[in-house]
Each structure stands twice: as structure tokens, then as C-alpha cells.
Scaffold this active site. Structure first.
Site, PDB file in Angstrom:
ATOM      1  N   ASN A 140       0.826  -1.198   0.000  1.00  0.00           N
ATOM      2  CA  ASN A 140       0.000   0.000   0.000  1.00  0.00           C
ATOM      3  C   ASN A 140       0.861   1.249   0.000  1.00  0.00           C
ATOM      4  OD1 ASN A 140       0.681  -0.675   2.666  1.00  0.00           O
ATOM      5  ND2 ASN A 140      -1.111   0.330   3.518  1.00  0.00           N
ATOM      6  N   GLY A 199      -3.513   3.632   4.658  1.00  0.00           N
ATOM      7  CA  GLY A 199      -2.973   3.838   3.320  1.00  0.00           C
ATOM      8  C   GLY A 199      -3.884   3.215   2.283  1.00  0.00           C
ATOM      9  N   GLU A 200      -3.539   3.389   1.007  1.00  0.00           N
ATOM     10  CA  GLU A 200      -4.376   2.847  -0.059  1.00  0.00           C
ATOM     11  C   GLU A 200      -3.797   1.542  -0.592  1.00  0.00           C
ATOM     12  OE1 GLU A 200      -4.675   5.767  -3.138  1.00  0.00           O
ATOM     13  OE2 GLU A 200      -2.591   5.601  -3.735  1.00  0.00           O
ATOM     14  N   ILE A 201      -4.678   0.645  -1.038  1.00  0.00           N
ATOM     15  CA  ILE A 201      -4.248  -0.620  -1.636  1.00  0.00           C
ATOM     16  C   ILE A 201      -4.446  -0.616  -3.145  1.00  0.00           C
ATOM     17  CG2 ILE A 201      -4.529  -2.004   0.447  1.00  0.00           C
ATOM     18  CD1 ILE A 201      -7.262  -2.891  -0.625  1.00  0.00           C
TER      19      ILE A 201
END
Length: 384
Positions: free
Chosen positions: A221, A238-240
């Protein structure tokens, strides 16, 4: 700022409410201009911010000489960039990755693989004779031993460069269907299709050496909040994939046979029963607890993804959140809030609390504000 205000927010039940306002003795100078999407680094009593919306500019604030305010230092000598990562070894700040145009006249941005070093003693930059083996846009980094720097996550350079080229060189007005197909195809991939960096990568400056320390057991991420404690780093949310976050929290301990450990995820905010996860949040430690504040996400993206929609944030507005979360003895709780929703600024753990600098606000406005977040045992004091 002429008057520094200590804002203490009451714990929320369903809505945010101010508890009381008093005046603080401490004064935290605001930046001379708004700041987002850049980097932050801390060397001794001095904190540094630069790049992103600041262009090539860098500023330093000496926490032992607050009356001097933020001082401009040597401009960065590479190309302007956003989403880079920086870590400190000794008196040097090492800078990696980010995205921008190599030359202002270039048709599209690229993901940079160059490495730069700032000498805090000489106030000078130099480009290192190396390139990163993986894309480091949006990556997290830290030094566990003051000798090497470890990296987690990061966009795939080949994939993202191609997307940036295609979207930048396609006229949306002339070819709207082609432009939209480029967006849909890229945003509609599964998390693993993006091939973000899943390995723990080490960089040893004294030998200009890169090493692969092994594959993470988690989805890679980007835009995670980080809290560093010696040889440990905690990676929070966070982003995946673009537009989709995770509430996952994990910890990496350098030098251990089994370095990874799963921690409890971020809880849902008090205004919802779903934790979307956040990217670009502020984080650090204060009085023995971990604090995570702000961050951006798309409300509804998690449910859309779970329903099978890969372009999960399509049509959803980007939300800039104000919630503050506290982790004490392994347990997360939601407490009070920031004065406004903020994300993508810089944060530093100091002896007085977590110093947060700048950030993006709703409407793409940039903040120049500086706050100190201090845990008092029941709430987080937000010191202006």
C-alpha cells in the site's frame, strides 16, 4: 500568527464539539505558504519540509528557536515532484521517488527513480549515483539503524508512467470516449494488478547498495501513516489501489526472523460504522500513545469494492477527514478532531507531542497551519 490558541476538543458522541479554549504559552509558527504532497524530515531539533506544492523550495524550523520561524534553505536541485519519500541518516536527508515532469516542456509526468541527498550542515544538495530498483511514489521509508533505509510500498513505475503518458497525451475534449476508457481501464484493475512494490527494499548509502529483504505478507500500500520507534516502524492504513484505502495496521521490526506483526485495525469513526481507511494521515507518538489524525478517503468506496466494483471510488467525492485516533496499549479509540479535515501534510514526533504541518483541505485548498497534538490522558490537545 499573533495569538496562539490551545484548542481542546471534547470527546465526541455523535458530533464534534469544542470543550474549551485557553491560551497557550507555546508558539508554533505557521508556514509562509500552503503545503501539501511534499516530504518532511527531522534532524535533531530541526524539522524540514519541501517539494510538493512548494515546488523546489525547502524550509526548516528549529524547535529550539521558534522565534526565528520557518527559514528558507537551499532549493532542491532536481525536478519538481510530488509524493516522494525522505529518510534521515546522520546529518543527511535522502530523498527518493515522487512523480513530476523531468523537464517542464515534457508532455507527461513520470515516476522518478533518482536519489538525492541534502547535507544539513552545508545546506547543499547532490544527486546520488544510483537509481531505485522499484517505483517509490507513495512509498514509506525509515532508517532502522542509522546506516540503511528501508522502503515499503510504492507505485509500479512502468505501469504508472504508461498511464500518465496516455492520459496526458489524449485530448479529453476531442476524444472523450478514448480518454474515459484509459481512466476506466486503469482504475478498474484489482489491487494486485497494479504490481505495487510488495518487497521490503534496503538502500545502504555508503556502498550505494540495494537489497531485497523479502516479500511482505500483506498487500502493498501507498500513503500509509508511519510511526518509527528505533528499529520498528508501524504502517497505518494507506491505499491498496487508487481510490481504495485499508484500515489495516501492521508493524515491521528490522533484524527479526519474523519481522512482521499484525496489529488491530483503525476503528470506525464515531460518525459511521465503516472505517474506509485513510491515506496521507498525520501520525506520531505523544505521552506514550500513538496518534493518527486526518487523512483522505472516498466514503462509500469500501462498500462498492466489496460489492465487486473495482473502480470503487468512481463518482465519489474525496473526503478530507478531521478525526483523531489514539492507540494505547494495543487498543485503538476515537477521540476528538482536528479543527478541519486535513491530509498530505507532514508530521513529526517531538518531546512535546506530534507536530503537524500544512496539508490539503476540502476544495483543494492548502493549509499553512502548524499544530502540536498532545495527549493529556483523555483527549488530544490541539495547540495552535
Amino acid at each position: 500568527m499573533n495569538m496562539k490558541t490551545l484548542l481542546t476538543y471534547a470527546t465526541l458522541l455523535s458530533v464534534t464539539a469544542f470543550s474549551h479554549v485557553v491560551y497557550a504559552d507555546n508558539q508554533w509558527p505557521d508556514l509562509p505558504t500552503g503545503f501539501k504532497d511534499g516530504v518532511g524530515a527531522q534532524v535533531g531539533s530541526k524539522v524540514y519540509v519541501g517539494l510538493g506544492s512548494l515546488g523546489k523550495s525547502f524550509y526548516v524550523l528549529d524547535l529550539n528557536a521558534l522565534s526565528k520561524g520557518w527559514q528558507k534553505i537551499a532549493d532542491f536541485t532536481g525536478a519538481e515532484r510530488s509524493g516522494a519519500t525522505a529518510s534521515v541518516i546522520g546529518n543527511y536527508i535522502y530523498l527518493f521517488g515522487g512523480s513530476g515532469k523531468a523537464e517542464p516542456s515534457d508532455p507527461s509526468p513520470i515516476l522518478f527513480d533518482s536519489v538525492y541527498r541534502y547535507d544539513t550542515k552545508k545546506d547543499s544538495w547532490e544527486k546520488m549515483n544510483t537509481t531505485s530498483p522499484v517505483g517509490l511514489l507513495g512509498a514509506s521509508s525509515y532508517s532502522p539503524d542509522n546506516r540503511q533505509i528501508l522502503f515499503f510500498g510504492g507505485y509500479n513505475k512502468a505501469y504508472f508512467d504508461r498511464y500518465l503518458r496516455d492520459i496526458s497525451t489524449t485530448d479529453k475534449q476531442v476524444n472523450p470516449e478514448v480518454w474515459q476508457r484509459i481512466v476506466d481501464d486503469y482504475m478498474g484493475m484489482t489491487p494486485t494488478d497494479y504490481k505495487w512494490n510488495r518487497n521490503v527494499i534496503s538502500y545502504l548509502p555508503e556502498k550505494q547498495e540495494w537489497r531485497d529483504l523479502g516479500v511482505s505478507t500483506y498487500l502493498p500500500n501507498c500513503g500509509s501513516a508511519t510511526v518509527i520507534e528505533g528499529n520498528k516502524v508501524t504502517l497505518i492504513s494507506g491505499e491498496i489501489k487508487p481510490g481504495l484505502r485499508t484500515a489495516e495496521v501492521k508493524q515491521y521490526e528490522f533484524g527479526m526472523d519474523q519481522p512482521w506483526k499484525s496489529l488491530l485495525p483503525l476503528p470506525a469513526p464515531q460518525t459511521s460504522n465503516i472505517q474506509e481507511g485513510v491515506a496521507g494521515a498525520f501520525s506520531g507518538k505523544t505521552n506514550g500513545v500513538v496518534v493518527v489524525a486526518g487523512g483522505a478517503n472516498f466514503h462509500g468506496a469500501k462498500q462498492a469494492f466489496e460489492n465487486g466494483k473495482m473502480f470503487a471510488h468512481e463518482g465519489l467525492p474525496k473526503a478530507f477527514n478531521s478525526e483523531i485516533y489514539v492507540e494505547k496499549e494495543g487498543i485503538w479509540s476515537t477521540v476528538n478532531s482536528l479543527p478541519e479535515g486535513l491530509a498530505y501534510g507532514a508530521s513529526f514526533t517531538t518531546s512535546e507531542g506530534v507536530l503537524i504541518v500544512g496539508g490539503e483541505k476540502s476544495g483543494k485548498e492548502m493549509s499553512h497551519k502548524v499544530y502540536m497534538l498532545a495527549w493529556n490522558g483523555s483527549t488530544v490537545e490541539v495547540i495552535d
